[in-house]
Design a protein around this motif. Sequence first.
Motif, PDB file in Angstrom:
ATOM      1  N   THR A   1       0.812  -1.117   0.085  1.00  0.00           N
ATOM      2  CA  THR A   1      -0.015  -0.013   0.127  1.00  0.00           C
ATOM      3  C   THR A   1       0.862   1.162  -0.116  1.00  0.00           C
ATOM      4  O   THR A   1       2.042   1.166   0.139  1.00  0.00           O
ATOM      5  N   ALA A   2       0.195   2.338  -0.408  1.00  0.00           N
ATOM      6  CA  ALA A   2       0.917   3.626  -0.151  1.00  0.00           C
ATOM      7  C   ALA A   2       1.584   3.667   1.264  1.00  0.00           C
ATOM      8  O   ALA A   2       2.917   4.461   1.124  1.00  0.00           O
ATOM      9  N   ARG A   3       1.010   3.322   2.148  1.00  0.00           N
ATOM     10  CA  ARG A   3       1.853   3.308   3.552  1.00  0.00           C
ATOM     11  C   ARG A   3       2.983   2.645   3.646  1.00  0.00           C
ATOM     12  O   ARG A   3       3.945   3.002   4.274  1.00  0.00           O
ATOM     13  N   SER A   4       3.222   1.280   3.023  1.00  0.00           N
ATOM     14  CA  SER A   4       4.460   0.628   2.843  1.00  0.00           C
ATOM     15  C   SER A   4       5.386   1.044   2.128  1.00  0.00           C
ATOM     16  O   SER A   4       6.555   0.530   2.104  1.00  0.00           O
ATOM     17  N   LEU A   5       5.232   2.032   1.136  1.00  0.00           N
ATOM     18  CA  LEU A   5       6.096   2.358   0.023  1.00  0.00           C
ATOM     19  C   LEU A   5       7.363   3.299   0.839  1.00  0.00           C
ATOM     20  O   LEU A   5       6.899   4.074   1.608  1.00  0.00           O
ATOM     21  N   LEU A   6       8.506   3.345   0.137  1.00  0.00           N
ATOM     22  CA  LEU A   6       9.610   3.831   0.933  1.00  0.00           C
ATOM     23  C   LEU A   6       9.816   5.192   0.007  1.00  0.00           C
ATOM     24  O   LEU A   6       9.872   5.237  -1.419  1.00  0.00           O
ATOM     25  N   SER A   7      10.268   6.298   0.623  1.00  0.00           N
ATOM     26  CA  SER A   7      10.800   7.421  -0.216  1.00  0.00           C
ATOM     27  C   SER A   7      12.204   7.184  -0.617  1.00  0.00           C
ATOM     28  O   SER A   7      12.734   6.280  -0.278  1.00  0.00           O
ATOM     29  N   ILE A   8      12.744   7.928  -1.601  1.00  0.00           N
ATOM     30  CA  ILE A   8      13.938   7.590  -2.124  1.00  0.00           C
ATOM     31  C   ILE A   8      15.087   7.727  -0.909  1.00  0.00           C
ATOM     32  O   ILE A   8      16.010   6.856  -0.637  1.00  0.00           O
ATOM     33  N   GLY A   9      14.796   8.739  -0.051  1.00  0.00           N
ATOM     34  CA  GLY A   9      15.645   9.026   0.959  1.00  0.00           C
ATOM     35  C   GLY A   9      15.627   7.887   2.239  1.00  0.00           C
ATOM     36  O   GLY A   9      16.474   7.472   2.604  1.00  0.00           O
ATOM     37  N   GLU A  10      14.174   7.264   2.470  1.00  0.00           N
ATOM     38  CA  GLU A  10      14.115   5.986   3.211  1.00  0.00           C
ATOM     39  C   GLU A  10      14.929   4.890   2.553  1.00  0.00           C
ATOM     40  O   GLU A  10      15.683   4.005   3.439  1.00  0.00           O
ATOM     41  N   LEU A  11      14.738   4.610   1.278  1.00  0.00           N
ATOM     42  CA  LEU A  11      15.465   3.442   0.654  1.00  0.00           C
ATOM     43  C   LEU A  11      16.831   3.559   0.860  1.00  0.00           C
ATOM     44  O   LEU A  11      17.574   2.642   1.043  1.00  0.00           O
ATOM     45  N   ALA A  12      17.499   4.877   0.454  1.00  0.00           N
ATOM     46  CA  ALA A  12      18.962   5.076   0.472  1.00  0.00           C
ATOM     47  C   ALA A  12      19.311   4.918   2.133  1.00  0.00           C
ATOM     48  O   ALA A  12      20.421   4.171   2.169  1.00  0.00           O
ATOM     49  N   ARG A  13      18.688   5.527   3.174  1.00  0.00           N
ATOM     50  CA  ARG A  13      19.061   5.325   4.314  1.00  0.00           C
ATOM     51  C   ARG A  13      19.124   3.695   4.721  1.00  0.00           C
ATOM     52  O   ARG A  13      20.079   3.364   5.317  1.00  0.00           O
ATOM     53  N   ARG A  14      18.190   3.151   4.467  1.00  0.00           N
ATOM     54  CA  ARG A  14      18.262   1.497   4.870  1.00  0.00           C
ATOM     55  C   ARG A  14      19.039   0.759   4.067  1.00  0.00           C
ATOM     56  O   ARG A  14      19.689  -0.263   4.579  1.00  0.00           O
ATOM     57  N   ALA A  15      19.642   1.331   2.858  1.00  0.00           N
ATOM     58  CA  ALA A  15      20.567   0.481   2.099  1.00  0.00           C
ATOM     59  C   ALA A  15      21.888   1.032   2.473  1.00  0.00           C
ATOM     60  O   ALA A  15      23.047   0.451   1.949  1.00  0.00           O
ATOM     61  N   GLN A  16      21.988   2.112   3.005  1.00  0.00           N
ATOM     62  CA  GLN A  16      23.373   2.713   3.427  1.00  0.00           C
ATOM     63  C   GLN A  16      23.989   3.290   2.331  1.00  0.00           C
ATOM     64  O   GLN A  16      25.268   3.270   2.192  1.00  0.00           O
ATOM     65  N   VAL A  17      23.293   4.058   1.511  1.00  0.00           N
ATOM     66  CA  VAL A  17      23.733   4.545   0.178  1.00  0.00           C
ATOM     67  C   VAL A  17      23.135   5.815   0.278  1.00  0.00           C
ATOM     68  O   VAL A  17      22.111   6.155   0.652  1.00  0.00           O
ATOM     69  N   SER A  18      23.522   6.783  -0.939  1.00  0.00           N
ATOM     70  CA  SER A  18      23.124   8.151  -1.003  1.00  0.00           C
ATOM     71  C   SER A  18      21.929   7.942  -2.042  1.00  0.00           C
ATOM     72  O   SER A  18      21.577   7.160  -2.876  1.00  0.00           O
ATOM     73  N   PRO A  19      20.912   8.962  -2.042  1.00  0.00           N
ATOM     74  CA  PRO A  19      19.677   9.064  -2.885  1.00  0.00           C
ATOM     75  C   PRO A  19      20.286   9.145  -4.447  1.00  0.00           C
ATOM     76  O   PRO A  19      19.691   8.598  -5.298  1.00  0.00           O
ATOM     77  N   ARG A  20      21.413   9.719  -4.600  1.00  0.00           N
ATOM     78  CA  ARG A  20      22.043   9.721  -5.795  1.00  0.00           C
ATOM     79  C   ARG A  20      22.423   8.396  -6.307  1.00  0.00           C
ATOM     80  O   ARG A  20      22.247   8.095  -7.601  1.00  0.00           O
ATOM     81  N   THR A  21      22.772   7.454  -5.578  1.00  0.00           N
ATOM     82  CA  THR A  21      22.983   6.116  -6.071  1.00  0.00           C
ATOM     83  C   THR A  21      21.938   5.180  -6.394  1.00  0.00           C
ATOM     84  O   THR A  21      22.061   4.692  -7.433  1.00  0.00           O
TER      85      THR A  21
ATOM     86  N   ARG B   1      19.112   6.648  -7.474  1.00  0.00           N
ATOM     87  CA  ARG B   1      18.904   7.292  -8.964  1.00  0.00           C
ATOM     88  C   ARG B   1      19.417   6.805  -9.977  1.00  0.00           C
ATOM     89  O   ARG B   1      19.247   6.724 -10.948  1.00  0.00           O
ATOM     90  N   TYR B   2      20.867   6.768  -9.821  1.00  0.00           N
ATOM     91  CA  TYR B   2      21.841   6.085 -10.508  1.00  0.00           C
ATOM     92  C   TYR B   2      21.548   4.590 -10.857  1.00  0.00           C
ATOM     93  O   TYR B   2      21.588   3.987 -11.974  1.00  0.00           O
ATOM     94  N   TYR B   3      21.234   3.797 -10.020  1.00  0.00           N
ATOM     95  CA  TYR B   3      20.832   2.351 -10.250  1.00  0.00           C
ATOM     96  C   TYR B   3      19.700   2.324 -10.793  1.00  0.00           C
ATOM     97  O   TYR B   3      19.516   1.343 -11.901  1.00  0.00           O
ATOM     98  N   GLU B   4      18.855   3.327 -10.885  1.00  0.00           N
ATOM     99  CA  GLU B   4      17.611   3.225 -11.453  1.00  0.00           C
ATOM    100  C   GLU B   4      17.762   3.498 -12.944  1.00  0.00           C
ATOM    101  O   GLU B   4      17.210   2.966 -14.121  1.00  0.00           O
ATOM    102  N   GLU B   5      18.814   4.488 -13.368  1.00  0.00           N
ATOM    103  CA  GLU B   5      18.993   4.962 -14.575  1.00  0.00           C
ATOM    104  C   GLU B   5      19.736   3.822 -15.268  1.00  0.00           C
ATOM    105  O   GLU B   5      19.580   3.599 -16.665  1.00  0.00           O
ATOM    106  N   LEU B   6      20.487   3.103 -14.725  1.00  0.00           N
ATOM    107  CA  LEU B   6      21.419   2.030 -15.225  1.00  0.00           C
ATOM    108  C   LEU B   6      20.334   0.869 -15.742  1.00  0.00           C
ATOM    109  O   LEU B   6      20.858   0.091 -16.604  1.00  0.00           O
TER     110      LEU B   6
END
Length: 178
Positions: free
Chosen positions: A30-50, A52-57
């Motif tokens: 649900t929308a409630r369980s979706l993560l923002s880019i910042g939250e995903l980056a924080r959990r993965a211990q990478v930057s939001p830029r990473t 976006r780059y992985y998405e682009e690749l």
Amino acid sequence: MSTRISSGAARTSSSASPEQQDASAPSSGTARSLLSIGELARRAQVSPRTIRYYEELGILPTPQRTAGGSRRYPPEYLSYVQGALLLKELGFSLEEVRELCQGTQERTGEASARTHAMLATKMAVLEQRLRLLSRLHDLIRAAAEGGGEANSGAAELLRLLGEEAQAAGSASSPTGQR
């Protein structure tokens, strides 16, 4: 988080029913369980830029977006990022990680053949590294145990590392020279 998604959708089309507003939410959450880019980056211990780059690749599938254009990621995207990071740590290039991800998404004979060939090559490299690490382990153990053979163990260790560095340099340059 879900309040912003709902209120953003309500502003965009005030006549939309709650069911229509939620139609863009992925079936995996649900929308409630979706993560923002910042939250995903924080959990993965990478930057939001990473992210976006992985998405682009093409390493990450294209995420869902809110009415305002913000990315929203299902929690399982964390596994994609962590898997890519682990593969990089094991010596895979981002191009190889992308190939693996796209090969699993495409599931065509051509993608499968490319992926298989890439994995066979990578397997040979990893097997060579395992042999090197095993020998390195034995040499370090012998040097650490000391005795009269410590100096010859250290010398052998240095020679082995030098040969490996030369082989790695030759393999990465087209002419075999640096």
